[in-house]
Design an enzyme around this catalytic site. Structure first.
Site: not given
Length: 389
Positions: A97, A167, A65, A309-310, A307, A217
C-alpha cells in the site's frame, strides 16, 4: 519540510480522528488483518475536502488505502492521505500500500500508529519518504489503536487483547449463592454489552457460570446476530450439560470447549456431534490459562471478552492477562448470600480510568492497563495458583 503550523496540526488531528471513526466500521470483520481507516484529503483549513474514503474490506482485503485511492482517482495527486496504521510494505496478493500511495502521487501521509509486523515496522514510512513524500506520525495510543488492538497484541505478545467485563451490584456482589441468574445491569447497559460482543472475536466464561446461568452469549441486537462472537467455555472435566444453550446452538454460533479431556475421546463425542470444537488444556493452574491464551490467535481469536464469574476473573487478573476492565455498577442490591466481586475489579490496581458513562441507572467505567504487558514468552512460574472456572 514538515508543516508544523497550528492550522496544519488542527487539520491532521481532525481528519485522523475521522479516519479512526471510519476504521471502527469493520472491527471484528477483517479476519487476521487490522481494521484500518483511510481518508484522502485535498486542501487545508476551511477549504479542505475529503475526496476518498476507505476502510479495510470484509475479510481483510482490499486494504483501506486502496479503497480510498480508488474512490479518489486522479484527485489523490497532491493530496494528504490519513491512515490509522502505517501502510503495509510487503508483497502479498497485491503490491504494498505504501507503493500505491507513491504511485497515486499523494503529497503527504499522516500515520496514526506504527505497524509492529516485522514485514512493515517502519518500512512503509521509509518507502514513502524515499519517494519524497512528507510523512507525519501521530501516535496517540491507546485511543489511536483501539480499532486494531487485537492485531497489535497478537504481534507483540502472542495472545489476544483481553477485556474483562463484570456487572456489580450496589453492595459489591455479582450474584447470589443458590439462586437462579439475577439481572444486575439494566437494559441500556445490556445493549452496550451486546455492542461489545459484536466487535470482539470471542467471549469466554467458566463452566460454573455456564451451569448456573445457562447463557446464550450471542449478540441479540437487531441485525447483528451474525456478528456474535465465538463462545469459549473453560470446562476442564467436560461437565457442561449437553442440553446447555451454548451446546444446543453450536451449529449456529461457533463454540469451543477448553478441556483436559481427549478431544477425540468418547466423552467428547456428544459435544462434537452438537457442533462444538474441543481445545485441550493441560491442567488447572494459571500457567495453563496463559498457555490457553497463547493458543487463541491460532484459533482466530485476537480479541477476547471475559464474562465469567469471580474465579475466572481472578485467574485472569492474577496472571496479568487483563488489558481492559469494564465495570457496570448497578443500583440493585443483592443482600444476603451475595457472591462478592473480585477486589481487582472493584478497585483496579495498575489501571487508569479511561472512560466513564451513564447508561440508564447504571454507571459504566472502563479501565486501561497502565504498564505494558510482558513480551511474548512461555509461562514458567512454579507457584501459579489453581483456577477453577
Amino acid at each position: 519540510m514538515v508543516d508544523s503550523s497550528p492550522r496544519q496540526d488542527t487539520d491532521d488531528r481532525r481528519f485522523m480522528a475521522a479516519a479512526r471513526r471510519l476504521s471502527l466500521r469493520h472491527v471484528g470483520l477483517t479476519a487476521e488483518n487490522p481494521s484500518v481507516g483511510a481518508l484522502i484529503v485535498q486542501g487545508t483549513g476551511d477549504g479542505a475536502r475529503i475526496v476518498g474514503r476507505g476502510v479495510t474490506a470484509l475479510g481483510g482485503r482490499p486494504h483501506a488505502e486502496r479503497v480510498a485511492l480508488a474512490e479518489a482517482g486522479a484527485e489523490a495527486r497532491g493530496a494528504t492521505a490519513y491512515v490509522t496504521l502505517e501502510p503495509c510494505a510487503h508483497h502479498g496478493r497485491t503490491s504494498p500500500c505504501a507503493n500505491a500511495l507513491v504511485e497515486a502521487g499523494v503529497a503527504r501521509v499522516v500515520v496514526g500508529a506504527p505497524d509492529p509486523d516485522p514485514r512493515v515496522n517502519g518500512r512503509g514510512v521509509a518507502i514513502l519518504r524515499s519517494a519524497g513524500i512528507e510523512v507525519r506520525c501521530l501516535d496517540e495510543a491507546p485511543e489511536a489503536t483501539r480499532a486494531f488492538e487485537g492485531f497489535l497484541w497478537r504481534l507483540r505478545y502472542g495472545r489476544p487483547f483481553v477485556t474483562l467485563k463484570m456487572a456489580v451490584s450496589a453492595d459489591g456482589a455479582v450474584g447470589r449463592l443458590g439462586e437462579e441468574r439475577i439481572g444486575i445491569s439494566g437494559p441500556v447497559a445490556n445493549r452496550q454489552v451486546h455492542l461489545m460482543r459484536a466487535a470482539t472475536d470471542a467471549i469466554m466464561i467458566g463452566v460454573g457460570t455456564a451451569v448456573a446461568d445457562d447463557p446464550l452469549l450471542t449478540c441479540r441486537l437487531p441485525g447483528l446476530f451474525g456478528r456474535s462472537p465465538t463462545r469459549i467455555v473453560v470446562d476442564p472435566q467436560l461437565r457442561l450439560p449437553i442440553h446447555a444453550q451454548v451446546v444446543r446452538t453450536a451449529g449456529t454460533v461457533p463454540t469451543l470447549l477448553a478441556s483436559t479431556k481427549n478431544p477425540d475421546g468418547a466423552e467428547a463425542v456428544p459435544y462434537r456431534r452438537a457442533g462444538c470444537r474441543l481445545l485441550r488444556i493441560a491442567g488447572y493452574d494459571v500457567d495453563d490459562l496463559r498457555r490457553l491464551m497463547h493458543a487463541m490467535p491460532s484459533a482466530g481469536v485476537q480479541t477476547l471478552m471475559v464474562e465469567g464469574g469471580p474465579a475466572l476473573a481472578n485467574a485472569f487478573l492474577w496472571a496479568e492477562l487483563v488489558d481492559r476492565i469494564v465495570v457496570i455498577r448497578s443500583k440493585v442490591e443483592i443482600g444476603e448470600f451475595g457472591i462478592a466481586a473480585p477486589a481487582g475489579v472493584l478497585h483496579p490496581k495498575g489501571f487508569r480510568l479511561a472512560r466513564r458513562e451513564r447508561f440508564g441507572d447504571d454507571d459504566w467505567s472502563e479501565w486501561e492497563r497502565i504498564e505494558p504487558c510482558s513480551p511474548v514468552s512461555s509461562p514458567t512460574s512454579d507457584a501459579s495458583p489453581p483456577f477453577k472456572p
